[in-house]
Design an enzyme around this catalytic site. Structure first.
Site, mmCIF file in Angstrom:
data_model
loop_
_atom_site.group_PDB
_atom_site.id
_atom_site.type_symbol
_atom_site.label_atom_id
_atom_site.label_comp_id
_atom_site.label_asym_id
_atom_site.label_seq_id
_atom_site.Cartn_x
_atom_site.Cartn_y
_atom_site.Cartn_z
ATOM 1 N N ASP A 121 0.798 -1.229 0.000
ATOM 2 C CA ASP A 121 0.000 0.000 0.000
ATOM 3 C C ASP A 121 0.833 1.284 0.000
ATOM 4 O O ASP A 121 0.318 2.361 0.283
ATOM 5 C CB ASP A 121 -0.953 0.012 1.195
ATOM 6 C CG ASP A 121 -0.230 -0.065 2.533
ATOM 7 O OD1 ASP A 121 0.987 -0.358 2.544
ATOM 8 O OD2 ASP A 121 -0.880 0.160 3.570
ATOM 9 N N GLU A 122 2.114 1.190 -0.328
ATOM 10 C CA GLU A 122 2.985 2.359 -0.394
ATOM 11 C C GLU A 122 3.822 2.312 -1.670
ATOM 12 O O GLU A 122 4.376 1.267 -2.002
ATOM 13 C CB GLU A 122 3.935 2.415 0.804
ATOM 14 C CG GLU A 122 3.307 2.793 2.121
ATOM 15 C CD GLU A 122 4.374 2.932 3.189
ATOM 16 O OE1 GLU A 122 4.384 3.949 3.895
ATOM 17 O OE2 GLU A 122 5.215 2.014 3.314
#
Length: 417
Positions: A121-122
């Site tokens: 998620d980054e």
């Protein structure tokens, strides 16, 4: 004309200022869980993603409303529910999270020539040299357009931090949350760092932070009073040099696209301690099947297999083995993992609360290899081409008919842990 008399040295043009963004999906697992179950998790303001109330798993993510009660990622679910008893707990929708992560990355690749996933998620983006492409607009304006585009295309809300360094982008995205943008202007890095405690800096873990505190350093200004040699003497050469640069906002680490995973792992925290070898070996087989399927889905093979065991008293032990050639099949990986588990159990036979398997030293799978003519592997070959073909066929069947379509009899009658 004497060229040697020309005082202008060649290639003196200054390097372009780096333009680094970190895109962080806000409470990613929570967002995906709500999308997957709009009538259930989607209607819960107090939501915890990461397990079931009766299990001893940990929180993967919590809604912002739940975080106000003190719930944090990596916290045991039982502790989170004591802090927020009204919260609903749901498991991580793993397949949906992987799909959404790929969708987000696809949008980001429309905006940046270099996109590096830091986690599911980054994503780090390097937009250095793209000023003309964006008509000279400020980096903050570009980040806002990226944020809106991700939300429109995927439904996922993101926050974006940015500046000239990865370190600055990482710290800035924390201030941007939720669903915002924070850009530190060029030249403002050192001043920006003054607001942080040393424990806030990526790479300064709890042990190092406590050691620095005992040395009289809690904040960045505290550490700035000491030169590089002193820091190296106190905390070691590598950590001292790294800290000296970071507290000044200096981080030359590049953003690289296509960064490959260093390892693939699966682990399970059990709702009750497991004491029997049969129980643990069954759970190991289940974990191997999941980890091996992840490995093959990425087109990878692994040379090192590691098994982790956490005993009832929280003592964590592990054993690993590196093979002469990379493997990918369920059978080969399970054979090695089972040997390692039995080694750990022989050294200390007690109740286990967690079991894990990790695959590392990864490389891309190539074409079929030549093996012995006999049915089994040769003495120095842990895996046959038949093993690989069988595992890939099972992947296809499970992909079409569900994960439980074809499973070994050993796990058939056991509910998933």
């Amino acid at each position: 004309m004497n060229d040697a008399a020309d005082p202008t040295p060649p290639d003196t043009a200054p390097a372009p200022l780096r333009r680094i963004l970190l895109v962080d999906c806000d409470a990613f697992f929570v967002q995906v869980a709500r999308m997957e179950d709009p009538e259930g998790a989607g209607k819960e303001e107090l939501l915890i993603v990461g397990g079931r109330p009766e299990e001893r798993g940990v929180v993967a993510s919590a809604s912002y409303a739940t975080r106000r009660y003190g719930v944090r990622s990596a916290m045991p679910v039982a502790q989170a529910l004591r802090l927020c008893p009204a919260a609903k707990v749901v498991p991580v929708p793993r397949a949906a999270c992987s799909r959404k992560s790929r969708e987000v990355r696809a949008v980001l690749e429309r905006f940046a020539p270099v996109v590096e996933p830091a986690s599911i998620d980054e994503f780090y983006l390097d937009l250095t040299g793209t000023e003309a492409l964006y008509g000279g607009e400020p980096l903050e304006a570009t980040a806002e357009r990226i944020r809106r585009a991700v939300r429109e295309a995927t439904g996922i809300a993101v926050s974006i931090g940015g500046g000239t360094q990865r370190l600055i982008a990482k710290l800035a995205v924390g201030e941007a949350k939720p669903n915002g943008v924070r850009i530190v202007p060029p030249g403002g890095e050192a001043e920006y760092m003054l607001r942080f405690e040393l424990a806030d800096i990526p790479g300064v873990g709890p042990v190092l932070a406590e050691r620095l505190r005992r040395l009289g350093m809690r904040t960045v200004p505290d550490a700035l009073r000491h030169d590089e040699r002193t820091l190296c003497e106190w905390i070691g050469e590598a950590q001292g040099r790294s800290l000296y640069r970071k507290i000044r906002g200096i981080d030359p680490t590049p953003v690289r696209s296509g960064r490959e995973a260093k390892s693939i792992s699966r682990e399970e925290t059990f709702p009750r301690d497991l004491h029997g070898d049969d129980e643990l070996e069954t759970e190991l087989l289940r974990l191997v099947m999941r980890a091996a399927a992840d490995l093959r889905s990425e087109g990878l093979r692994a040379r090192t297999v590691t098994v982790k065991l956490r005993d009832h008293d929280f003592r964590t032990r592990q054993a690993g083995r590196t093979l002469p050639e990379a493997i990918e099949s369920d059978r080969a990986i399970h054979t090695v993992a089972l040997e390692l588990l039995r080694k750990l159990r022989a050294a200390r036979r007690t109740g286990a609360r967690l079991l894990g398997v990790s695959l590392s030293q990864l490389g891309h799978a190539g074409g079929p290899e030549q093996f012995t003519l006999f049915d089994g592997p040769a003495a120095d070959r842990p895996e046959t081409d038949r093993d690989r073909r069988l595992s890939r066929t099972l992947d296809e069947l499970r992909g079409r008919f569900g994960a439980g379509a074809v499973v070994p009899g050993k796990v058939l009658n056991r509910p998933p842990a």
